[in-house]
Enzyme design. Structure first.
Site, PDB file in Angstrom:
ATOM      1  N   LYS A  61     -26.856 -18.951 -19.965  1.00  0.00           N
ATOM      2  CA  LYS A  61     -26.734 -20.412 -19.858  1.00  0.00           C
ATOM      3  C   LYS A  61     -27.163 -21.077 -21.163  1.00  0.00           C
ATOM      4  O   LYS A  61     -26.499 -21.986 -21.657  1.00  0.00           O
ATOM      5  CB  LYS A  61     -27.584 -20.930 -18.684  1.00  0.00           C
ATOM      6  CG  LYS A  61     -26.976 -20.593 -17.322  1.00  0.00           C
ATOM      7  CD  LYS A  61     -27.947 -20.831 -16.165  1.00  0.00           C
ATOM      8  CE  LYS A  61     -27.337 -20.322 -14.855  1.00  0.00           C
ATOM      9  NZ  LYS A  61     -28.232 -20.392 -13.710  1.00  0.00           N
ATOM     10  N   GLN A 105     -34.189 -22.071 -12.421  1.00  0.00           N
ATOM     11  CA  GLN A 105     -33.485 -20.871 -11.952  1.00  0.00           C
ATOM     12  C   GLN A 105     -34.078 -20.363 -10.629  1.00  0.00           C
ATOM     13  O   GLN A 105     -35.286 -20.225 -10.489  1.00  0.00           O
ATOM     14  CB  GLN A 105     -33.570 -19.775 -13.031  1.00  0.00           C
ATOM     15  CG  GLN A 105     -32.790 -18.515 -12.728  1.00  0.00           C
ATOM     16  CD  GLN A 105     -31.274 -18.721 -12.737  1.00  0.00           C
ATOM     17  OE1 GLN A 105     -30.752 -19.629 -13.363  1.00  0.00           O
ATOM     18  NE2 GLN A 105     -30.580 -17.859 -12.009  1.00  0.00           N
ATOM     19  N   ASP A 128     -27.337 -28.792 -11.362  1.00  0.00           N
ATOM     20  CA  ASP A 128     -27.034 -27.763 -10.353  1.00  0.00           C
ATOM     21  C   ASP A 128     -26.372 -28.383  -9.123  1.00  0.00           C
ATOM     22  O   ASP A 128     -25.722 -27.683  -8.343  1.00  0.00           O
ATOM     23  CB  ASP A 128     -28.343 -27.115  -9.865  1.00  0.00           C
ATOM     24  CG  ASP A 128     -28.586 -25.736 -10.456  1.00  0.00           C
ATOM     25  OD1 ASP A 128     -27.603 -25.046 -10.774  1.00  0.00           O
ATOM     26  OD2 ASP A 128     -29.764 -25.363 -10.564  1.00  0.00           O
TER      27      ASP A 128
HETATM   28  N1  GUN Z   1     -29.619 -18.538  -9.172  1.00  0.00           N
HETATM   29  C1  GUN Z   1     -28.398 -17.984  -8.998  1.00  0.00           C
HETATM   30  N2  GUN Z   1     -27.433 -18.906  -9.196  1.00  0.00           N
HETATM   31  C2  GUN Z   1     -28.055 -20.053  -9.507  1.00  0.00           C
HETATM   32  C3  GUN Z   1     -27.590 -21.363  -9.846  1.00  0.00           C
HETATM   33  O1  GUN Z   1     -26.393 -21.659  -9.859  1.00  0.00           O
HETATM   34  N3  GUN Z   1     -28.564 -22.274 -10.131  1.00  0.00           N
HETATM   35  C4  GUN Z   1     -29.883 -21.977 -10.085  1.00  0.00           C
HETATM   36  N4  GUN Z   1     -30.741 -22.948 -10.360  1.00  0.00           N
HETATM   37  N5  GUN Z   1     -30.338 -20.780  -9.779  1.00  0.00           N
HETATM   38  C5  GUN Z   1     -29.431 -19.827  -9.500  1.00  0.00           C
END
Ligand code: GUN
Length: 300
Positions: A61, A105, A128
């Site tokens: 990311k 995350q 998100d």
């Molecule tokens: N863990 C796995 N996928 C995601 C996501 O799309 N966002 C977040 N914040 N955590 C994740």
């Protein structure tokens, strides 16, 4: 048509990597235009603890945000971080005008309370799309919020693949808050106009539902659950699953497969996403798009 093509009529592969690349190029252009006006979109990712899979996602990311010309940062916190400490980090990011997008995350290490953290993120920075304000906006079709990245990515793939959603029967398998439920909300919005069946682990006669689908969206996290016998010939199949399975032929001893039995289903589907290289790359592209949108909204 070649002999090989007539022998087995296989569904076309939806190239999520190519679609994501094209979208990321467009995002980079819009990011440069915004930067020329003095605003560099900023994405802050918070990683608590040392879960190896999460560490890889977070690295990807940050890298993608920088490649798009954004200010990407990762805040790494020890697994022993307290709830109060984590909420204080969120508060600081909420108050920082250089931060347009915040992503904590998941999953968080125990005993941290993920819901409390999600509730604390300023909805206007919740790229998100997990905050209840944004969840509600998606449900009522209010585009001033943020839709979660994975279902948005699926919708984008359907669009660029020329899939007619209007009046189509979409069967979603999986009712998670991150994928299944928002996917259903997006597909029934006016303009998308699909008819939706949302299946889950307690659904009776799953195969009968899936067999009626024009569009199958598998998001349950069960390796190769969806088989050819469950898919109507000509259906479009979108595989959101990412399951690590043992694979003696792989160097690492494991491999990544989706929720769809790709090799079998490809013979009946008209179009199908692979794993990896399907929905996965779209998720990061959508995160960048939400971050750019958050930054653009500060000057609108
Ligand atoms: N863990 C796995 N996928 C995601 C996501 O799309 N966002 C977040 N914040 N955590 C994740």
């Amino acid at each position: 048509m070649t002999e090989e093509a007539t022998a087995t009529m296989q569904g076309a592969i939806i190239d999520g990597a190519a679609a994501a690349r094209a979208l990321r190029e467009e995002i980079a252009r819009r990011t440069a235009a915004l930067a020329a006006r003095g605003i560099v979109p900023g994405l802050s990712v918070v990683l608590v603890g040392e879960d190896p899979a999460s560490a890889v996602y977070v690295r990807n990311k940050e890298k993608a945000s920088r490649e798009a010309g954004m200010r990407g940062e990762t805040i790494r916190l020890a697994a022993s971080t307290t709830q109060e400490e984590l909420l204080a980090v969120v508060d600081r990011l909420n108050a920082d005008p250089a931060v347009h997008g915040i992503l904590v995350q998941m999953p968080l290490p125990a005993p941290l309370d993920a819901d409390a953290v999600i509730h604390r993120i300023d909805p206007s920075k919740d790229v998100d799309g997990f905050h209840p304000v944004n969840v509600g906006k998606v449900l009522i079709g209010d585009s001033s919020g943020f839709a979660p990245c994975t279902p948005s990515g699926v919708l984008h793939l359907l669009r660029v693949s020329g899939v007619e959603t209007r009046g189509a029967h979409a069967v979603i398998v999986g009712r998670s808050n991150i994928v299944g439920k928002p996917m259903a909300a997006l597909l029934v919005q006016p303009g998308v106009d699909a008819t939706v069946t949302l299946c889950h682990s307690r659904t009776r006669d799953l195969a009968d539902h899936v067999r009626r689908a024009d569009i199958v969206i598998a998001a349950v996290g069960r390796a190769r659950l969806i088989t050819a016998a469950m898919v109507k010939p000509g259906a479009v199949v979108i595989d959101v699953g990412m399951n690590r399975i043992e694979d003696a032929t792989a160097k690492s001893g494991s491999g990544l497969v989706g929720d769809v039995d790709f090799d079998g289903v490809r013979d009946v589907a008209s179009q199908i996403t692979p794993v990896p290289g399907g929905v996965g790359p779209m998720t990061i592209a959508m995160l960048l798009r939400n971050t750019l949108t958050a930054a653009e909204r500060t000057v609108a």
